[in-house]
Scaffold this active site. Structure first.
Site, PDB file in Angstrom:
ATOM      1  N   CYS A 192     121.170  72.943  78.271  1.00  0.00           N
ATOM      2  CA  CYS A 192     120.046  72.847  79.209  1.00  0.00           C
ATOM      3  C   CYS A 192     119.645  71.371  79.301  1.00  0.00           C
ATOM      4  O   CYS A 192     120.448  70.482  78.994  1.00  0.00           O
ATOM      5  CB  CYS A 192     118.895  73.771  78.813  1.00  0.00           C
ATOM      6  N   ARG A 239     115.253  76.378  76.391  1.00  0.00           N
ATOM      7  CA  ARG A 239     116.146  77.470  76.801  1.00  0.00           C
ATOM      8  C   ARG A 239     117.417  77.577  75.964  1.00  0.00           C
ATOM      9  O   ARG A 239     117.726  78.666  75.436  1.00  0.00           O
ATOM     10  CB  ARG A 239     116.514  77.297  78.291  1.00  0.00           C
ATOM     11  N   ASP A 289     113.235  76.496  84.162  1.00  0.00           N
ATOM     12  CA  ASP A 289     112.844  75.593  83.093  1.00  0.00           C
ATOM     13  C   ASP A 289     111.382  75.844  82.752  1.00  0.00           C
ATOM     14  O   ASP A 289     110.499  75.539  83.554  1.00  0.00           O
ATOM     15  CB  ASP A 289     113.041  74.156  83.573  1.00  0.00           C
TER      16      ASP A 289
HETATM   17  P1  4NP Z   1     114.801  72.815  78.228  1.00  0.00           P
HETATM   18  O1  4NP Z   1     113.346  72.381  78.705  1.00  0.00           O
HETATM   19  O2  4NP Z   1     115.792  72.099  79.121  1.00  0.00           O
HETATM   20  O3  4NP Z   1     114.837  74.287  78.420  1.00  0.00           O
HETATM   21  O4  4NP Z   1     114.894  72.383  76.780  1.00  0.00           O
HETATM   22  C1  4NP Z   1     112.968  71.038  78.848  1.00  0.00           C
HETATM   23  C2  4NP Z   1     112.489  70.339  77.768  1.00  0.00           C
HETATM   24  C3  4NP Z   1     112.064  69.029  77.923  1.00  0.00           C
HETATM   25  C4  4NP Z   1     112.150  68.413  79.156  1.00  0.00           C
HETATM   26  C5  4NP Z   1     112.657  69.104  80.223  1.00  0.00           C
HETATM   27  C6  4NP Z   1     113.065  70.416  80.057  1.00  0.00           C
HETATM   28  N1  4NP Z   1     111.701  67.086  79.335  1.00  0.00           N
HETATM   29  O5  4NP Z   1     111.715  66.589  80.479  1.00  0.00           O
HETATM   30  O6  4NP Z   1     111.316  66.435  78.365  1.00  0.00           O
END
Ligand code: 4NP
Length: 147
Positions: free
Chosen positions: A9, A15, A118
């Site tokens: 991800c 996720r 997300d």
């Molecule tokens: P993930 O969620 O891709 O599901 O782990 C996110 C976690 C952090 C960020 C974006 C998505 N971020 O921009 O820091």
């Protein structure tokens, strides 16, 4: 049958840690000998534990993901892993730009190829509950398919 699966991800804190944990649980229950890991395309959260909402929703389903630590994808991952499963369209684009070949979207396994949304920017229980259920269904179907 693939010997190794990598879930990818953006941040590797919301996720893909859930996907990794659910896939490992399935493999353990079925006695499948697979290397399963997760990572993010971004580097913002490298070394961090999963976000508190993911830890909570996992715990409610009997999974402990608190020991996981975020890492960023690298070129060796593309050579090593037989199968790369991304959570959304942006991850798919980023992986293809890196030259990944064996990459599929998790939503293809039961959610009409939809993105797993997300939840980082929409915190709160409801979003994470939905995300957990999507990931659970699709990981189960994926693991059943490849078995
Ligand atoms: P993930 O969620 O891709 O599901 O782990 C996110 C976690 C952090 C960020 C974006 C998505 N971020 O921009 O820091």
């Amino acid at each position: 049958m693939p010997k190794s699966i990598l879930f990818v991800c953006l941040g590797n804190i919301c996720r893909s840690p859930l996907a990794e944990a659910l896939a490992k649980q399935f493999a353990n229950k079925q006695g499948l000998d697979l290397v399963i890991d997760s990572c993010g395309t971004g580097s913002w959260h490298v070394g961090e534990a999963p976000c508190s909402d993911s830890i909570r929703v996992a715990k409610e389903h009997g999974l402990d993901i608190s020991h996981q630590r975020a890492r960023q994808i690298n070129q060796e991952d593309l050579l090593y892993f037989d199968l790369i499963i991304v959570l959304d369209e942006k991850n798919l684009h980023d992986l293809k730009m890196m030259g990944a070949q064996n990459v599929h979207k998790l939503g293809a396994y039961g959610y009409n190829n939809e993105d797993v949304p997300d939840p980082y920017f929409f915190p709160g229980y409801e979003g994470f509950d939905k995300v957990y259920n999507m990931i659970d269904t699709c990981v189960t179907n994926l693991m059943t398919d490849i078995r």
